[in-house]
Write a protein that holds these residues in place. Structure first.
Motif, short mmCIF file in Angstrom:
data_model
loop_
_atom_site.label_atom_id
_atom_site.label_comp_id
_atom_site.label_asym_id
_atom_site.label_seq_id
_atom_site.Cartn_x
_atom_site.Cartn_y
_atom_site.Cartn_z
N LEU A 1 3.75 0.28 -13.85
CA LEU A 1 3.89 -0.07 -12.63
C LEU A 1 5.45 -0.79 -12.70
CD1 LEU A 1 3.33 -0.72 -9.70
CD2 LEU A 1 2.30 -2.71 -10.63
N GLY A 2 6.39 -0.42 -12.11
CA GLY A 2 7.81 -1.21 -12.15
C GLY A 2 8.01 -2.10 -11.15
N GLY A 3 7.44 -2.19 -10.07
CA GLY A 3 7.48 -3.05 -9.05
C GLY A 3 6.81 -2.47 -7.84
N PHE A 4 7.22 -3.11 -6.78
CA PHE A 4 6.34 -2.94 -5.47
C PHE A 4 7.24 -3.42 -4.14
CE2 PHE A 4 4.92 -6.98 -6.39
CZ PHE A 4 4.97 -7.88 -5.21
N TYR A 5 7.08 -2.49 -3.14
CA TYR A 5 7.10 -3.27 -1.84
C TYR A 5 6.14 -3.59 -1.16
CZ TYR A 5 12.13 -1.56 -2.27
OH TYR A 5 13.27 -1.22 -2.86
N LEU A 6 6.18 -4.62 -0.21
CA LEU A 6 4.96 -4.95 0.52
C LEU A 6 5.65 -4.73 2.00
CD1 LEU A 6 1.97 -5.88 1.20
CD2 LEU A 6 2.75 -8.28 0.87
N VAL A 7 5.22 -4.00 2.83
CA VAL A 7 5.75 -3.77 4.33
C VAL A 7 4.70 -3.89 5.17
CG1 VAL A 7 7.53 -2.19 3.26
CG2 VAL A 7 5.21 -1.20 3.99
N ASP A 8 4.92 -4.39 6.17
CA ASP A 8 3.92 -4.49 7.48
C ASP A 8 4.25 -3.84 8.60
OD1 ASP A 8 2.14 -5.49 9.39
OD2 ASP A 8 2.87 -7.68 9.20
N VAL A 9 3.57 -2.73 8.99
CA VAL A 9 3.95 -1.47 9.71
C VAL A 9 2.63 -1.45 10.74
CG1 VAL A 9 5.63 -0.48 8.08
CG2 VAL A 9 3.33 0.14 8.25
N GLU A 10 3.12 -0.34 11.73
CA GLU A 10 2.07 -0.03 12.79
C GLU A 10 0.81 0.70 12.33
OE1 GLU A 10 2.15 2.44 16.84
OE2 GLU A 10 3.69 1.11 16.48
N ASP A 11 1.15 1.76 11.48
CA ASP A 11 0.04 2.51 10.92
C ASP A 11 0.40 3.23 9.40
OD1 ASP A 11 2.00 4.33 11.77
OD2 ASP A 11 1.02 4.98 13.40
N GLU A 12 -0.37 3.95 9.01
CA GLU A 12 -0.19 4.75 7.75
C GLU A 12 0.87 5.56 7.75
OE1 GLU A 12 -2.32 8.11 5.68
OE2 GLU A 12 -3.39 6.01 4.98
N ALA A 13 1.21 6.17 8.85
CA ALA A 13 2.27 7.37 9.06
C ALA A 13 3.62 6.69 9.13
CB ALA A 13 2.02 8.00 10.64
N ARG A 14 3.78 5.45 9.51
CA ARG A 14 5.04 4.54 9.28
C ARG A 14 5.26 4.33 7.86
NH1 ARG A 14 10.12 4.38 9.94
NH2 ARG A 14 11.07 2.15 9.99
N ALA A 15 4.22 3.89 7.30
CA ALA A 15 4.32 3.54 5.95
C ALA A 15 4.71 4.89 5.13
CB ALA A 15 2.99 2.80 5.34
N VAL A 16 4.17 5.88 5.37
CA VAL A 16 4.41 7.11 4.66
C VAL A 16 6.02 7.32 4.89
CG1 VAL A 16 4.09 9.59 4.45
CG2 VAL A 16 2.01 8.09 4.34
N GLU A 17 6.43 7.28 5.88
CA GLU A 17 7.83 7.49 6.49
C GLU A 17 8.72 6.53 5.66
OE1 GLU A 17 10.59 7.25 10.55
OE2 GLU A 17 8.31 7.37 10.70
N LEU A 18 8.28 5.27 5.58
CA LEU A 18 9.09 4.45 4.87
C LEU A 18 9.09 4.78 3.26
CD1 LEU A 18 8.27 0.96 6.30
CD2 LEU A 18 10.42 2.17 6.67
N ALA A 19 8.03 4.85 2.86
CA ALA A 19 7.94 5.52 1.12
C ALA A 19 9.00 6.56 1.11
CB ALA A 19 6.56 5.57 1.02
N ARG A 20 8.78 7.52 1.90
CA ARG A 20 9.90 8.59 1.73
C ARG A 20 11.26 8.09 1.77
NH1 ARG A 20 6.50 12.94 5.55
NH2 ARG A 20 5.27 13.64 4.13
N GLN A 21 11.48 7.10 2.11
CA GLN A 21 13.00 6.58 2.17
C GLN A 21 13.34 5.98 0.72
OE1 GLN A 21 13.64 3.82 5.51
NE2 GLN A 21 12.76 5.46 6.86
N ILE A 22 12.39 5.60 0.08
CA ILE A 22 12.54 4.98 -1.22
C ILE A 22 13.22 6.22 -1.88
CG2 ILE A 22 11.80 3.88 -3.24
CD1 ILE A 22 9.77 2.58 -1.27
N PRO A 23 14.40 5.93 -2.90
CA PRO A 23 15.10 6.92 -3.66
C PRO A 23 14.19 7.58 -4.65
CG PRO A 23 16.38 4.83 -4.04
CD PRO A 23 15.22 4.63 -2.81
N ASP A 24 13.20 6.69 -5.41
CA ASP A 24 12.53 7.00 -6.41
C ASP A 24 11.51 8.42 -6.03
OD1 ASP A 24 12.87 4.46 -6.69
OD2 ASP A 24 11.76 4.20 -8.30
N ALA A 25 11.14 8.52 -4.59
CA ALA A 25 10.53 9.56 -4.32
C ALA A 25 11.05 11.07 -4.24
CB ALA A 25 10.30 9.25 -2.71
N SER A 26 12.50 10.89 -4.39
CA SER A 26 13.29 12.08 -4.68
C SER A 26 13.48 12.63 -6.15
CB SER A 26 14.70 12.10 -3.82
OG SER A 26 14.40 11.74 -2.55
#
Length: 122
Positions: free
Chosen positions: A78-103
């Motif tokens: 575990l290298g670190g984390f983000y804690l986000v407050d969003v409307e639903d899981e779909a938005r959380a997934v959308e945000l996670a896809r924006q993190i460069p590590d995902a690519s």
């Protein structure tokens, strides 16, 4: 709803990144933080030190025993984390896809809903 985005790190993968890839990761994280703050979705982020600097506490004879660690059978940590407050899981997934590590092949993000939080804000 709050979601924790856990960043799983494989040191071997990071060592093989080019200078350009490292720059893209740094800029991508900065953009992610700025964007989520602007939209009111950002709660917190923390980058963690290498596991070689960790201590592990385990019960031993009813008392906590402290050892160096963790020494798990895994190349990732575990290298670190983000804690986000969003409307639903779909938005959380959308945000996670924006993190460069995902690519980056060999790195991973884990998305987990937060069941309870006390952020100490009084």
């Amino acid at each position: 709803m709050k979601y924790l985005i856990l960043m799983q790190v494989d040191p071997a993968v990071l060592e093989q990144l080019t200078d350009e890839q490292q720059r893209q990761i740094q800029e991508g994280h900065a953009a992610f933080i700025a964007g989520t703050k602007e939209r009111g979705e950002f709660v917190a982020t923390q980058a963690l030190a290498d596991p070689s600097r960790s201590k592990v506490l385990r019960s031993s004879g009813g008392r906590p025993e402290v050892t160096d660690g963790p020494f798990v059978e895994s190349k990732e940590f575990l290298g670190g984390f983000y804690l986000v407050d969003v409307e639903d899981e779909a938005r959380a997934v959308e945000l996670a896809r924006q993190i460069p590590d995902a690519s980056i092949p060999g790195l991973a993000l884990e998305l987990r809903p937060v069941m309870f939080a006390d952020l100490g804000d009084g």
